[in-house]
Design a protein around this motif. Structure first.
Motif, PDB file in Angstrom:
ATOM      1  N   CYS A  40       0.860  -1.194   0.000  1.00  0.00           N
ATOM      2  CA  CYS A  40       0.000   0.000   0.000  1.00  0.00           C
ATOM      3  C   CYS A  40       0.895   1.244   0.000  1.00  0.00           C
ATOM      4  O   CYS A  40       1.734   1.414   0.882  1.00  0.00           O
ATOM      5  CB  CYS A  40      -0.904  -0.019   1.234  1.00  0.00           C
ATOM      6  N   GLY A  42       1.653   5.436   0.014  1.00  0.00           N
ATOM      7  CA  GLY A  42       1.152   6.614   0.715  1.00  0.00           C
ATOM      8  C   GLY A  42       0.748   7.727  -0.216  1.00  0.00           C
ATOM      9  O   GLY A  42       0.271   8.774   0.231  1.00  0.00           O
ATOM     10  N   ALA A  50      -4.316   8.017   2.741  1.00  0.00           N
ATOM     11  CA  ALA A  50      -4.272   7.673   4.161  1.00  0.00           C
ATOM     12  C   ALA A  50      -4.495   6.182   4.387  1.00  0.00           C
ATOM     13  O   ALA A  50      -3.924   5.595   5.306  1.00  0.00           O
ATOM     14  CB  ALA A  50      -5.322   8.471   4.928  1.00  0.00           C
ATOM     15  N   ALA A  51      -5.324   5.557   3.550  1.00  0.00           N
ATOM     16  CA  ALA A  51      -5.629   4.136   3.709  1.00  0.00           C
ATOM     17  C   ALA A  51      -6.319   3.615   2.451  1.00  0.00           C
ATOM     18  O   ALA A  51      -6.844   4.390   1.645  1.00  0.00           O
ATOM     19  CB  ALA A  51      -6.514   3.901   4.920  1.00  0.00           C
ATOM     20  N   THR A  53      -9.072   0.408   1.579  1.00  0.00           N
ATOM     21  CA  THR A  53      -9.899  -0.679   2.095  1.00  0.00           C
ATOM     22  C   THR A  53     -10.248  -1.591   0.935  1.00  0.00           C
ATOM     23  O   THR A  53     -10.783  -1.139  -0.078  1.00  0.00           O
ATOM     24  CB  THR A  53     -11.181  -0.142   2.761  1.00  0.00           C
ATOM     25  N   ARG A  89      -8.979  -2.890   5.909  1.00  0.00           N
ATOM     26  CA  ARG A  89      -8.355  -1.557   5.842  1.00  0.00           C
ATOM     27  C   ARG A  89      -6.841  -1.691   5.990  1.00  0.00           C
ATOM     28  O   ARG A  89      -6.351  -2.256   6.969  1.00  0.00           O
ATOM     29  CB  ARG A  89      -8.919  -0.661   6.935  1.00  0.00           C
ATOM     30  N   VAL A  91      -3.050   0.470   5.598  1.00  0.00           N
ATOM     31  CA  VAL A  91      -2.438   1.798   5.590  1.00  0.00           C
ATOM     32  C   VAL A  91      -1.121   1.736   4.830  1.00  0.00           C
ATOM     33  O   VAL A  91      -0.564   0.651   4.606  1.00  0.00           O
ATOM     34  CB  VAL A  91      -2.227   2.329   7.032  1.00  0.00           C
ATOM     35  N   ASP A  94       1.665  -1.215   4.490  1.00  0.00           N
ATOM     36  CA  ASP A  94       1.142  -2.569   4.692  1.00  0.00           C
ATOM     37  C   ASP A  94       1.259  -3.372   3.400  1.00  0.00           C
ATOM     38  O   ASP A  94       1.014  -2.856   2.305  1.00  0.00           O
ATOM     39  CB  ASP A  94      -0.339  -2.536   5.085  1.00  0.00           C
ATOM     40  N   GLU A 130     -10.377   4.149  -1.496  1.00  0.00           N
ATOM     41  CA  GLU A 130      -9.214   4.913  -1.089  1.00  0.00           C
ATOM     42  C   GLU A 130      -9.620   6.065  -0.184  1.00  0.00           C
ATOM     43  O   GLU A 130     -10.588   6.769  -0.484  1.00  0.00           O
ATOM     44  CB  GLU A 130      -8.536   5.451  -2.360  1.00  0.00           C
ATOM     45  N   GLU A 131      -8.900   6.233   0.912  1.00  0.00           N
ATOM     46  CA  GLU A 131      -9.079   7.383   1.797  1.00  0.00           C
ATOM     47  C   GLU A 131      -7.945   8.356   1.490  1.00  0.00           C
ATOM     48  O   GLU A 131      -6.777   8.016   1.649  1.00  0.00           O
ATOM     49  CB  GLU A 131      -8.987   6.973   3.267  1.00  0.00           C
TER      50      GLU A 131
END
Length: 163
Positions: A40, A42, A50-51, A53, A89, A91, A94, A130-131
């Motif tokens: 994942c 950034g 941010a994250a 899912t 989820r 981040v 990960d 996506e956050e």
């Protein structure tokens, strides 16, 4: 001797080195192991993330991955395959996905790993949300990923640009 492929979808982190060791333990017929781990990020196209899912349809997702592993086994001389895909989820930093392919020679292991990753990236039944700083949204397919996957289509298949 081909070992039955392992396909798992799980929330928990995986250990790439342990998965590769498990695939090769006690084997002297394997001359090449290729591992790919998707992580994942950034950021995506300059936007902070941010994250991520990942959602899937249990049962169907595993069956689809197993079907494509079988296709890889039919195309290349593989001696073992492991695919682990996470859901939930995640981040930045990960691990998301692991593909391990084993063969007598590196060419088959590399080609099969690329084939499986191109398929997982474009066609696997996962949905990604996506956050980011500007909010949350579903991730759309990317044209360059689709283009990469077309190289694996059989000749004459419209997906490969054939007749």
């Amino acid at each position: 001797m081909m070992v039955r492929p392992k396909v798992r979808i799980q929330r928990e982190p995986f250990d790439a080195a342990a998965e590769a060791r498990a695939l090769t333990a006690g084997r002297t017929d394997i001359g090449a192991v290729v591992t790919f781990t998707g992580i994942c990020r950034g950021s995506d196209d300059g936007r902070a993330v941010a994250a991520l899912t990942l959602e899937h349809y249990p049962g169907m997702a595993e069956a689809e991955i197993e079907r494509h592993v079988a296709e890889a086994e039919a195309r290349w001389a593989l001696l073992g395959v492991t695919v682990v895909h996470r859901h939930g989820r995640l981040v930045p930093g990960d691990d998301i996905v692991l593909v391990v392919t084993a063969s007598s020679h590196r060419g088959d292991a590399f080609a099969a790993a690329e084939f499986l990753m191109d398929w997982l990236k474009t066609k696997a039944p996962f949905w990604k949300k996506e956050e980011a700083g500007e909010g949350t949204g579903w991730v759309e397919a990317k044209a360059d990923d689709d283009a990469a996957a077309t190289r694996w289509a059989p000749p004459g298949d419209p997906a490969a640009g054939g007749a």
